[in-house]
Design an enzyme around this catalytic site. Structure first.
Site, PDB file in Angstrom:
ATOM      1  N   ILE A 151      -2.976 -12.088  32.149  1.00 45.27           N
ATOM      2  CA  ILE A 151      -1.931 -11.711  33.107  1.00 45.27           C
ATOM      3  C   ILE A 151      -2.527 -11.031  34.329  1.00 45.27           C
ATOM      4  O   ILE A 151      -1.865 -10.908  35.361  1.00 45.27           O
ATOM      5  CB  ILE A 151      -0.861 -10.813  32.448  1.00 45.27           C
ATOM      6  CG1 ILE A 151      -1.443  -9.483  31.983  1.00 45.27           C
ATOM      7  CG2 ILE A 151      -0.210 -11.546  31.293  1.00 45.27           C
ATOM      8  CD1 ILE A 151      -0.388  -8.499  31.500  1.00 45.27           C
ATOM      9  N   GLU A 152      -3.771 -10.593  34.224  1.00 44.02           N
ATOM     10  CA  GLU A 152      -4.426  -9.974  35.374  1.00 44.02           C
ATOM     11  C   GLU A 152      -4.985 -11.017  36.333  1.00 44.02           C
ATOM     12  O   GLU A 152      -4.829 -10.906  37.541  1.00 44.02           O
ATOM     13  CB  GLU A 152      -5.559  -9.051  34.907  1.00 44.02           C
ATOM     14  CG  GLU A 152      -5.098  -7.723  34.331  1.00 44.02           C
ATOM     15  CD  GLU A 152      -4.580  -6.787  35.408  1.00 44.02           C
ATOM     16  OE1 GLU A 152      -4.681  -7.108  36.600  1.00 44.02           O
ATOM     17  OE2 GLU A 152      -4.059  -5.718  35.054  1.00 44.02           O
ATOM     18  N   SER A 153      -5.670 -12.014  35.807  1.00 39.60           N
ATOM     19  CA  SER A 153      -6.435 -12.934  36.659  1.00 39.60           C
ATOM     20  C   SER A 153      -6.428 -14.369  36.189  1.00 39.60           C
ATOM     21  O   SER A 153      -7.131 -15.203  36.763  1.00 39.60           O
ATOM     22  CB  SER A 153      -7.891 -12.461  36.706  1.00 39.60           C
ATOM     23  OG  SER A 153      -8.452 -12.516  35.389  1.00 39.60           O
TER      24      SER A 153
END
Length: 557
Positions: A151-153
């Site tokens: 979900i970050e990258s």
């Protein structure tokens, strides 16, 4: 790979991180760091490893140049695993209570209706996921943490956000430096998978110790411990509950844990959402090897007999075509079966390891003259050194130029049959490096303050819709490739029942995840026929520098 081929494409996909910011992920799904001249591309070694030894743990260093403990695979500790499937190992380690937020279903729907996005993300993660699960388990942390980069990258180490966050864990510059992730002209260790993972897990453990609950620790990782701490204090003073769901947090932070829960649900039971998740072997993907202090990235890839893309995917922190350090040696990550190949080939390689040197460019010196002096194209000079489109050097500084050396290397497969192929002996820890392979005038002391970086960040546009009139010879597949969208997206946007198009037909293309840049900030030399998408954005959207700055947010990572 020709020098022009390594220029990051302006027609890139900007996927969204947890902050709602869009992160740059290249359309062809390859890993493209800051421009490098790496030479021709080799075929990647994609062999699977049925059983392997475990690489030695890397603790967070204060720089890329920090010497790490690097041992041969044969001397490394054996891995004891109970499951052949890494996904099952992750599921077995779940320890964060499930989120009951109504936002979870919204994110489940978003991810499940984008199977291509999930497929790309999982394919990228297979290079790094085993290492991260290992590190998470060593710290006795919940294995859901290993899903956090999704979900970050979207598990892309080259991902950059509008707030200057970078890497799979999306550290902003200040927090990265606080955790020892060095960032200079040569490297950005926020993109170093092993260093950044160690930093992220250290930070998350600290936050868990502060707040005593993983959902609050995750919220603080997203918004900062100050934001979460103040929200808890407000509720406490009002006599309200202080759990995650009850806090008044920024919208992106309220969505953070539900997003992770959605990913957790999809990876736990993909069939329920109509998805098929690629199996990942519960074995190491990469090994750490000791490399000479200075070596061309392209040569390192060839010595390992892997493609440039594979090498850059595992070593994304390097920002230049030459990997260099102040020490005598440093580490590289290579596919586990390629580590010994690299050692063997390096042992028998007696040509220069570096084909670049540093040059002090004087203020007012013409770039064209510099390029001509060192036998390179002007575009190459600009790309390698991130120079502007101006004709003259604005401020004096050190740049990279060719040194005249040629470091050809031919694998056994490419040697003519008439030649005898002699097996090279293993090189123990690369202790014997030929003197002819020296630094080739790379002066690190003069490159800490190089010529200014004039290339501005490519800022993402929220949504761009364009129309296209179908011409003779065009079909829906060629248009999908040209605009970097799927055939299904074109059919959906135009309510088409099949994929047949007619000459003269006008169709709508939704480019909702495309990068746009201020025309004033992107040199004309970067625009070419292959960047049709960028041209369309430039024509249809005018994003001013001031508006871009207003859209930027600050994150704690």
């Amino acid at each position: 790979m020709a020098i022009s081929a390594v220029l990051p494409s302006l027609a890139a996909i900007a996927e969204t991180n947890v902050l709602g910011e869009e992160i740059i992920i290249f359309a062809d799904d390859s890993f493209k760091p800051a421009p490098k001249d790496l030479g021709p591309t080799d075929k990647s070694n994609n062999e699977k490893v049925s059983s392997a030894k475990k690489p030695e743990v890397n603790h967070l260093g204060d720089s890329f140049e920090t010497e790490l403990h690097v041992n041969d695979i044969e001397t490394q500790e054996s891995i004891v695993v109970n499951n052949d499937d890494l996904w099952q190992r992750i599921r077995n380690g779940y320890a964060i209570p499930d989120s009951t937020s109504r936002l979870v279903s919204r994110h489940e729907e978003w991810y499940s209706t984008r199977p291509d996005y999930i497929k790309r993300m999982v394919e990228r993660s297979q290079k790094y996921l085993f290492h991260i699960v290992e590190e998470v388990e060593k710290r006795k942390m919940p294995t859901e943490i290993a899903l956090l980069p999704m979900i970050e990258s979207a598990y892309n180490p080259q991902a950059n956000s509008t707030s200057s966050a970078s890497g799979i864990w999306q550290f902003v510059p200040a927090t990265g430096k606080h955790f020892g992730l060095k960032q200079n002209w040569w490297v950005d260790n926020r993109r170093n998978v092993t260093f950044a993972t160690d930093a992220a897990l250290t930070y998350l453990q600290k936050l868990y110790g502060m707040f005593g609950a993983w959902d609050l620790a995750l919220a603080a990782y997203n918004a900062g411990e100050g934001t979460v701490g103040r929200a808890i204090e407000r509720n406490r003073k009002l006599g309200l509950p202080t759990d995650y769901e009850s806090l008044d947090l920024p919208a992106e932070t309220k969505n953070y844990v539900p997003k992770l829960q959605a990913i957790k649900n999809l990876m736990t039971n993909p069939e329920k959402y109509g998805l098929k998740i690629q199996t990942i072997a519960n074995t190491p993907y990469f090994a750490k090897v000791s490399a000479p202090a200075q070596i061309d990235a392209h040569l390192a890839a060839k010595l390992a007999e892997i493609s440039d893309e594979e090498f850059l995917a595992l070593n994304p922190s390097s920002k230049r075509p030459v990997i260099t350090s102040n020490g005598e040696k440093h580490e590289l990550l290579l596919p586990i079966l390629s580590a010994q190949t690299f050692r063997n080939n390096l042992a028998g390689y007696d040509k220069p390891l570096v084909s670049w040197r540093t040059y002090l460019a004087k203020r007012g010196e013409r770039m064209e003259s510099i390029a001509s002096k060192f036998g390179m194209q002007l575009s190459q000079l600009r790309i390698i050194n991130n120079l502007p489109s101006q004709n003259k050097i604005k401020n004096s500084g050190t740049i990279l130029v060719p040194n005249g050396n040629k470091n050809d290397f031919y694998t056994a497969k490419s040697i003519p049959k008439s030649n005898d192929v002699i097996a090279l002996p293993p090189l123990e820890n690369n202790e014997e490096i030929n003197a002819k392979q020296g630094s080739a005038n790379i002066d690190l002391n003069n490159t800490e303050s190089p010529v200014e970086n004039y290339i501005e960040r490519i800022e993402p546009a929220k949504q761009v819709s364009v129309t296209h009139k179908v011409k003779k010879g065009e079909n829906i597949q060629t248009l999908a490739k040209r605009y970097d969208v799927s055939v299904k997206q074109i059919m959906t946007a135009n309510s088409l029942k099949n994929d047949k198009l007619k000459i003269g037909q006008t169709i709508k293309i939704e480019l909702e995840t495309v990068n746009a840049a201020s025309p004033k900030k992107v040199p004309k030399s970067k625009l070419n026929d292959k960047n049709a998408k960028y041209k369309l954005i430039k024509k249809n959207q005018n994003i001013s520098e001031s508006k871009i700055k207003k859209k930027s947010k600050t994150t704690p990572k």
